[in-house]
Structures are given as C-alpha cells and as structure tokens.
Design an enzyme around this catalytic site. Structure first.
Site, mmCIF file in Angstrom:
data_model
loop_
_atom_site.group_PDB
_atom_site.id
_atom_site.type_symbol
_atom_site.label_atom_id
_atom_site.label_comp_id
_atom_site.label_asym_id
_atom_site.label_seq_id
_atom_site.Cartn_x
_atom_site.Cartn_y
_atom_site.Cartn_z
ATOM 1 N N LEU A 88 6.752 3.989 -10.522
ATOM 2 C CA LEU A 88 5.397 4.315 -10.337
ATOM 3 C C LEU A 88 4.571 3.282 -9.515
ATOM 4 C CD1 LEU A 88 4.716 6.070 -13.816
ATOM 5 C CD2 LEU A 88 5.019 6.997 -11.674
ATOM 6 N N CYS A 89 5.212 2.651 -8.561
ATOM 7 C CA CYS A 89 4.457 1.651 -7.628
ATOM 8 C C CYS A 89 4.583 1.833 -6.335
ATOM 9 C CB CYS A 89 5.117 0.485 -8.176
ATOM 10 S SG CYS A 89 6.770 0.094 -8.144
ATOM 11 N N GLY A 90 4.384 3.350 -6.167
ATOM 12 C CA GLY A 90 4.321 3.661 -4.668
ATOM 13 C C GLY A 90 5.573 3.170 -4.034
#
Length: 294
Positions: A88-90
């Site tokens: 969930l950090c690109g």
C-alpha cells in the site's frame, strides 16, 4: 441499472475504505516526520565520513591493502535489496525490484544465468518478490525494520563484508530508494564492495598533508569498516523515510479517488431513487385510472 440496495452497499463500503485510507495517511505522516529527522541528521555525517575515507585512502598505502578494496574478476554477486515490510505504498517496492532485475540484465547477466547472484533482502516485500522468481534469497535480515537501529543494520553489513573478504562474493551492490521529500523518491544503485577511493572535489591527496594520530594504519583500518556500515545504515534510513512518504502520497490519492467515486455513486443513487419514485407514481396513477373507468 443497479438496485438502490446495491448502490447503498457500495457507498457504505467506499465510505469505510475512505476512513481507512485517511487513517493510514495520518499514521504515515506521523512516522514520516520521525524517519525524515533520522535521515537528515545522519546524511551529513555519512557523506563527510565517505568523503574523508576517499581522500585519505587515495594516498594511504594501508588503504590499498584493505581486504575491502581488493577488486577481482566478478563471478559471484550479492545484491542488497532494501524494500518495505508492507505494501500500500504505490510503486515503491516494485520499482526497487525492477531496478535490481535491470541491474542483473545489464551488468551481471552471466552471473545470473549461472545462479551466482544472491539477494540479501532487507524488507519482506523484496524477499517475497525474488523468492517467487527463484533467486537465492538471504533472509537473515529481512525483519530489520521491526527494530530499526544501527546495530540491526550493522549485522547485515558485517555479513556482507565477511562474505566479500572471504571470497564468497566478488562484488556487493545496494539498491534502495533515496528520500528527497514526501512525493519524490529516487532509485539508487551503489557499489558497496569493493570500495572505490575518490578524492574530495577540488582536492587531491598530494595537496593535503595529513598528520595521523595514533597511526595511519590504525585510523584507516578503523575508518573503512565503519564507513561501509554507516553507508548501508544511511541507505536503510533513506528507504524507511521514502516508504512512509510513498505510503502517505498513495493513501492521499486513494482518499481523493474514494471521494470522487462517492460523488458518482451518490448521483447514481439519486437517479435510481428518482426513477423508482417515478415508476411508483405512474403505477398509482395507472391504478386510479383503471378504477375510475371500471
């Protein structure tokens, strides 16, 4: 057209997701402040230490005899891949993995085909990605971010240094994200071993007269391992700050996207509700006319 119940369920689901992304953004913002302070405080020290080592070792005979400067034909490669433990950090983690694969294709393709490339994973996502691809993965330090401190990273650096000194590896490279700001992370690939002595910009070892105390040999022998460990620690701190910045940015965009989707769904909900009301009115009017004509 979706029923009112279905649209209401989707709106409730997206509202819940938006609450989560907002919370994750706030958590990452708080962690980013601490991580940014850590790397900004260490970076000048690490840069000066590296510069000092380069300048001193360029003219010191003892440095050339260090086992960490011995260049030899490259047969076995160690790549230290610094990623995060969570997603969930690109594209933060995938970019590091792609950079490592590109490095193997461009620089170490023969070693990769021979199975002589080993991955030291710092961060679970990198370990998982390379295990899926069938690479030999050293997971001894995969949980370094669980208790991130110099001692934890030093253990990883010492293992790599020992492997290089013993001839287990002929070159060691580090792939990580360098922190610039919350929105910008720059992929870096740096050769950790063998070290390359470079004099400070604008100066040469011949133009500087050093006085060594207690002795040149003791200072250089102590300085080289300390610099290597500090550079790896800087890379891990850079990656840690970059991760929180990337996650904060990704969650901010996810929150905005959820808001846009909610607007669209509410418009669909109102149109569906209006159509349902219109249908009911028409049914009532039709029934009234049927009774009147009976």
């Amino acid at each position: 057209m979706a029923s009112l119940k279905e649209v209401r369920a989707r709106i409730a689901s997206i509202n819940s997701t938006q609450q989560i992304t907002k919370a994750m953004k706030m958590v990452s913002a708080a962690k980013l402040r601490r991580a940014q302070d850590n790397i900004t405080q260490l970076r000048p020290y690490a840069q000066k230490l590296s510069q000092m080592l380069g300048t001193v070792s360029a003219g010191a005979e003892t440095a050339s005899e260090s086992p960490y400067k011995q260049a030899r034909p490259i047969d076995r490669v160690l790549l230290i891949v610094v990623t995060s433990d969570r997603g969930l950090c690109g594209a933060f983690n995938s970019n590091v993995v792609k950079a490592a694969l590109a490095l193997m294709d461009e620089k170490y393709s023969a070693q990769a085909r021979s199975g002589n490339v080993e991955i030291m994973a710092i961060g679970k996502k990198g370990a998982e990605a390379f295990q899926r691809r069938g690479f030999k993965v050293n997971k001894n330090h995969v949980e370094a971010f669980t208790s991130l401190n110099f001692a934890t990273v030093r253990a990883a650096a010492e293992e790599a240094m020992e492997g290089f000194a013993n001839g287990r590896f002929d070159v060691v490279e580090v792939i990580y994200n360098e922190f610039r700001n919350a929105a910008v992370q720059i992929l870096r690939t740096e050769q950790m071993l063998p070290i390359v002595a470079t004099a400070a910009p604008g100066s040469t070892s011949a133009s500087i007269n050093y006085i060594f105390e207690p002795s040149e040999e003791e200072i250089v022998t102590e300085l080289i391992p300390k610099t290597i460990k500090t550079q790896l620690y800087k890379a891990v701190l850079d990656s840690n700050a970059s991760e929180h910045g990337a996650r904060m940015t990704a969650m901010d965009k996810a929150t905005d996207n959820a808001g846009e989707l909610l607007k669209e769904l509410k418009l669909v909900y109102n149109r569906t509700r209006q159509a349902a009301i219109t249908t009911e009115i028409l049914e009532i009017v039709g029934g009234a006319e049927a009774l009147a004509s009976a």
